[in-house]
Design a protein around this motif. Structure first.
Motif, PDB file in Angstrom:
ATOM      1  N   PHE A  19       0.824  -1.205   0.000  1.00 32.46           N
ATOM      2  CA  PHE A  19       0.000   0.000   0.000  1.00 32.46           C
ATOM      3  C   PHE A  19       0.861   1.259   0.000  1.00 32.46           C
ATOM      4  O   PHE A  19       0.589   2.216  -0.747  1.00 32.46           O
ATOM      5  CB  PHE A  19      -0.929   0.013   1.214  1.00 32.46           C
ATOM      6  N   ALA A  20       1.904   1.284   0.843  1.00 36.13           N
ATOM      7  CA  ALA A  20       2.738   2.474   0.955  1.00 36.13           C
ATOM      8  C   ALA A  20       3.463   2.766  -0.356  1.00 36.13           C
ATOM      9  O   ALA A  20       3.456   3.900  -0.851  1.00 36.13           O
ATOM     10  CB  ALA A  20       3.734   2.311   2.097  1.00 36.13           C
ATOM     11  N   LEU A  21       4.088   1.740  -0.914  1.00 35.99           N
ATOM     12  CA  LEU A  21       4.823   1.940  -2.162  1.00 35.99           C
ATOM     13  C   LEU A  21       3.879   2.275  -3.310  1.00 35.99           C
ATOM     14  O   LEU A  21       4.165   3.145  -4.140  1.00 35.99           O
ATOM     15  CB  LEU A  21       5.648   0.701  -2.489  1.00 35.99           C
ATOM     16  N   GLY A  22       2.743   1.587  -3.361  1.00 35.73           N
ATOM     17  CA  GLY A  22       1.778   1.852  -4.419  1.00 35.73           C
ATOM     18  C   GLY A  22       1.228   3.266  -4.346  1.00 35.73           C
ATOM     19  O   GLY A  22       1.131   3.963  -5.368  1.00 35.73           O
ATOM     20  N   THR A  23       0.880   3.708  -3.142  1.00 38.72           N
ATOM     21  CA  THR A  23       0.355   5.066  -2.975  1.00 38.72           C
ATOM     22  C   THR A  23       1.401   6.096  -3.346  1.00 38.72           C
ATOM     23  O   THR A  23       1.112   7.090  -4.025  1.00 38.72           O
ATOM     24  CB  THR A  23      -0.096   5.288  -1.525  1.00 38.72           C
TER      25      THR A  23
END
Length: 262
Positions: A19-23
């Motif tokens: 989630f963090a990298l994708g966001t």
């Protein structure tokens, strides 16, 4: 693991990283489009919008860095993913474990219900602010190349702190509903519907003359006073934090009162 908090963070490490990298990647990619927007590519597209709609979507000054990021990156894309993370995490925290049969095993250890809820809330907050921190780093990485220098580091930080609180708030809603009902579906549905209604209250309601509805929406306190222009909005951040604390207290009370055997 020494406690529920660290165990929860360890178990969710892959999902949080994704989630963090994708966001961050989505935010950085769209932020990198700003030079084309600044050159007038977007102005023509929004000329046909009514003034009220442009205000609702924060598109009144789309040519400025703060206006562009506030309307697209931090106005729609990044908070959408962050809220999805918060809701997904909060849904699993209590109701997900209960439906999976893991909650009985966990509570058979010397772990009180209050401690369980608080540790799950703590893991949610840490995850949400980790996501926000990665987004901040991504914005700073593209800041010079994307001609976003008019936004200071402090202003980016102010928006990302608000982002972390927004994700934590909707995750706390899911935890509270899950603690009260024990139903993962109910927690997911109610927090999702509430998220849609809150977003509509901040954007659509003013178009139909219900301006006051936006003050009931967490999204207003997240971005309504434009942290990307004005920096830290301490009253808005305080309202988001206070709401999280109240919801967390409700989660503890309702979970302690509920008969888990039923």
């Amino acid at each position: 693991m020494p406690n529920v908090l660290t165990k929860t963070l360890w178990d969710s490490r892959r999902g949080l990283a994704g989630f963090a990298l994708g966001t961050a990647l989505v935010g950085a990619m769209y932020a990198s489009f700003y030079p084309q927007i600044a050159d007038g590519a977007m102005e023509q597209a929004v000329e046909g919008f009514s003034p009220a709609l442009r205000e609702a979507l924060n598109m009144e000054d789309i040519a400025s860095a703060a206006g562009y990021l506030g309307s697209s990156v931090f106005g729609i894309l990044v908070p959408l993913i962050a809220v999805i993370y918060g809701i997904a995490t909060g849904t699993r925290a209590i109701a997900g474990d209960e439906e999976a049969g893991y909650l009985d095993l966990l509570l058979s250890h010397p772990v009180s219900r209050t401690r369980l809820v608080l540790h799950r809330l703590g893991a949610l907050a840490i995850g949400s602010f980790t996501l926000a921190a990665v987004v901040l780093l991504a914005m700073l990485a593209v800041r010079t190349g994307a001609r976003l220098d008019t936004i200071t580091i402090a202003q980016f930080a102010a928006q990302c702190v608000a982002l972390g609180l927004l994700a934590t708030l909707f995750g706390t809603i899911a935890i509270t509903v899950g603690a009260a009902t024990g139903s993962r579906a109910t927690a997911l549905a109610s927090s999702t519907v509430l998220g849609v209604l809150c977003y509509a209250a901040d954007t659509v309601a003013p178009q139909i003359g219900a301006d006051g509805a936006r003050y009931l929406s967490p999204f207003h306190y997240y971005i309504g006073n434009q942290p990307l222009r004005n920096g830290f909005q301490w009253i808005d951040l305080g309202i988001l934090l206070a709401t999280i604390i109240v919801l967390g207290a409700l989660a503890v009370v309702s979970f302690n009162r509920r008969d888990l055997a039923s």
